[in-house]
Design an enzyme around this catalytic site. Structure first.
Site, mmCIF file in Angstrom:
data_model
loop_
_atom_site.group_PDB
_atom_site.id
_atom_site.type_symbol
_atom_site.label_atom_id
_atom_site.label_comp_id
_atom_site.label_asym_id
_atom_site.label_seq_id
_atom_site.Cartn_x
_atom_site.Cartn_y
_atom_site.Cartn_z
ATOM 1 N N ASP A 264 -115.064 -36.589 103.667
ATOM 2 C CA ASP A 264 -113.698 -35.956 103.344
ATOM 3 C C ASP A 264 -113.402 -35.880 102.003
ATOM 4 O O ASP A 264 -114.386 -36.034 101.036
ATOM 5 C CB ASP A 264 -112.321 -36.836 104.313
ATOM 6 N N GLY B 195 -114.090 -28.467 95.547
ATOM 7 C CA GLY B 195 -114.807 -29.529 96.176
ATOM 8 C C GLY B 195 -115.583 -28.574 97.078
ATOM 9 O O GLY B 195 -115.836 -27.561 97.383
ATOM 10 N N LYS C 71 -110.213 -41.699 111.545
ATOM 11 C CA LYS C 71 -110.081 -41.446 110.157
ATOM 12 C C LYS C 71 -110.006 -42.615 109.141
ATOM 13 O O LYS C 71 -109.675 -43.717 109.914
ATOM 14 C CB LYS C 71 -108.856 -40.648 109.672
ATOM 15 N N ALA D 40 -113.987 -25.953 99.482
ATOM 16 C CA ALA D 40 -113.632 -24.757 98.571
ATOM 17 C C ALA D 40 -114.919 -23.833 98.384
ATOM 18 O O ALA D 40 -115.010 -22.842 98.325
ATOM 19 C CB ALA D 40 -113.054 -25.048 97.204
#
Ligand code: GLU
Length: 447
Positions: free
Chosen positions: A164, A238, A124, A241
């Site tokens: 992300d 975003g 990440k 969703a």
């Protein structure tokens, strides 16, 4: 393994790294019993090795804003674990980003990627850069400055970042452009979530949300229920969703709420296509305000300031925004309002006591690392297409995504079925992911 002892040592070593310690605790508690049945894991000190990232790159990112002022942010890449494949995971641009947040996300990613059935390790990265209120030119300059450092750490067989929170198709475009310029390598597979004309996969933008709904369908089916006609509350507006709302409507459910940091929009008759399309406009505006939906569609959506999506009556709650966004009091309110299922779509979207409440009050619950794995899984499919120099049809990608989500659900059932026949999805997902990574580590020796 003595879970408490390991956690105590870890919190001494990394004081104040709240999210990271929370993520580790959840996994260790789930796997303790299984781990203790494998003395070979203990002998190779698998846990002590697995909870620490392989390495963390930290760098300064300096860029110039639209007023001509010099701005400095911090950038990171946490390469967590490469036992089952090259490092893979998104980049998060958010003002709250710090090493603890990225370590928790990298740790979760390691297990999530293991669940996808694809050979991808966990990573990440990101920055404390705040995209809210930034112009498109500022976003571009920041992405270019960020890649000026990151490019030395990544590569198609080494570490493949993606999006992300705060990083979508536009940002991946700017990042990829700068990577090619710096590396003079034109491989299409160094980032995923690319545009359709330069190596992207059909359905990658939709994949996290679509996959989450496929998983929810399997979970409901196992519990003897159907998604058709159910009311769903979603947090966030975003990319994730948006995909979740699109698929929920397609499957015959009704999305009755979406929320943002400013409040919630209640959509009594259910969200429609026009409103779903508008979610993308809201994301691109960088305003971070869900009220805009009610301003644009005053007859269809009612805005309530400072309220969460969890205050709206629903059957199913889908947290799609940020870690720890659903607290104990939210879980209680949901239950009181008749909600009986919570599927985490955001990473670690629910606080531990909220999960505990759901599990002990007859609610169905599934964790983010299983529910949202469709995003990274489709990134894996994008990598395969890039390596083959091919592009698959929407049907082909969707079928594979479907198949992967079904397999993740099966793994959860295999490892999470309790004596009473119910499934503990938290346990199931953690044990399934852990067994794969731990076995791979064991077989490759002490390194
Ligand atoms: N950021 C996403 C996740 O949390 C996707 C990562 C990827 O596609 O590499 O899984």
């Amino acid at each position: 393994m003595k879970t408490q002892q390991i956690l105590d040592q870890l919190s001494k070593k990394h004081p104040g790294e709240k999210e990271y310690l929370q993520a580790v605790q959840e996994v260790l508690e789930s796997i303790e019993e299984v781990y203790n049945k494998h003395p070979e894991f203990e002998q190779a000190r698998i846990i002590e090795r697995l909870v620490e990232p392989d390495r963390i790159f930290t760098f300064r990112v300096t860029w110039i804003d639209d007023r001509g002022e010099v701005q400095t942010n911090l950038g990171y890449r946490v390469q967590f674990n490469s036992a089952i494949g090259p490092y893979k995971g998104g980049l998060r641009f958010h003002r709250a980003v710090n090493p603890s947040m990225l370590k928790f996300l990298g740790f979760e990613q390691t297990f999530k990627n293991a669940l996808t059935t694809l050979p991808m390790g966990g990573a990440k990265g990101g920055s404390d850069f705040d995209p809210v209120g930034k112009s498109d030119a500022e976003i571009m300059r920041f992405c270019q400055a960020f890649m000026l450092e990151l490019w030395r750490c990544i590569g198609p067989d080494q570490d493949i970042p993606a999006g992300d929170v705060g990083v979508g198709g536009r940002e991946i475009g700017y990042l990829n452009g700068m990577y090619q310029k710096l590396a003079r390598e034109y491989h299409t597979g160094v980032l995923t979530g690319k545009g359709m004309t330069w190596g992207g996969s059909i359905l990658r933008p939709e994949a996290t949300g679509f996959g989450a709904l496929y998983f929810t369908q399997h979970l409901l089916h196992k519990a003897g229920k159907d998604i058709k006609g159910k009311n769903i509350a979603i947090s966030g507006f975003g990319n994730v969703a948006w995909g979740a709302a699109t698929k929920a409507v397609e499957l015959g459910a009704k999305v009755v709420a979406i929320s943002g940091p400013d409040g919630v929009c209640v959509i009594e008759n259910g969200i429609d296509k026009e409103m779903i399309d508008y979610m993308l406009v809201m994301r691109a505006s960088n305003r971070n305000r869900v009220e805009d939906m009610a301003v644009c569609f005053p007859e269809k959506a009612k805005f309530i300031a400072e309220k969460k999506a969890w205050s709206v009556k629903c059957d199913i709650a889908l947290p799609c925004a940020f870690q720890n966004e659903l607290a104990l009091e939210d879980a209680k309110e949901l239950k009181q309002n008749g909600c009986w299922c919570v599927c985490e779509v955001s990473n670690m979207g629910c606080q531990p006591d909220a999960i505990h409440f759901c599990l002990h009050n007859g609610m169905l619950f599934a964790p983010g690392k299983a529910v949202n794995a469709g995003g990274v899984a489709t990134s894996g499919l994008e990598m395969t297409q890039n390596a083959e120099h091919l592009s698959w049809t929407a049907k082909e990608v969707d079928e594979r995504l479907h198949h992967i989500m079904q397999s993740i659900h099966e793994q959860c059932v295999k490892f999470g079925t309790q004596a009473d026949g119910t499934v503990d999805y938290v346990k199931g997902a953690n044990i399934a992911g852990f067994m794969k990574v731990a076995t791979a580590m064991l077989e490759q020796g002490i390194i």
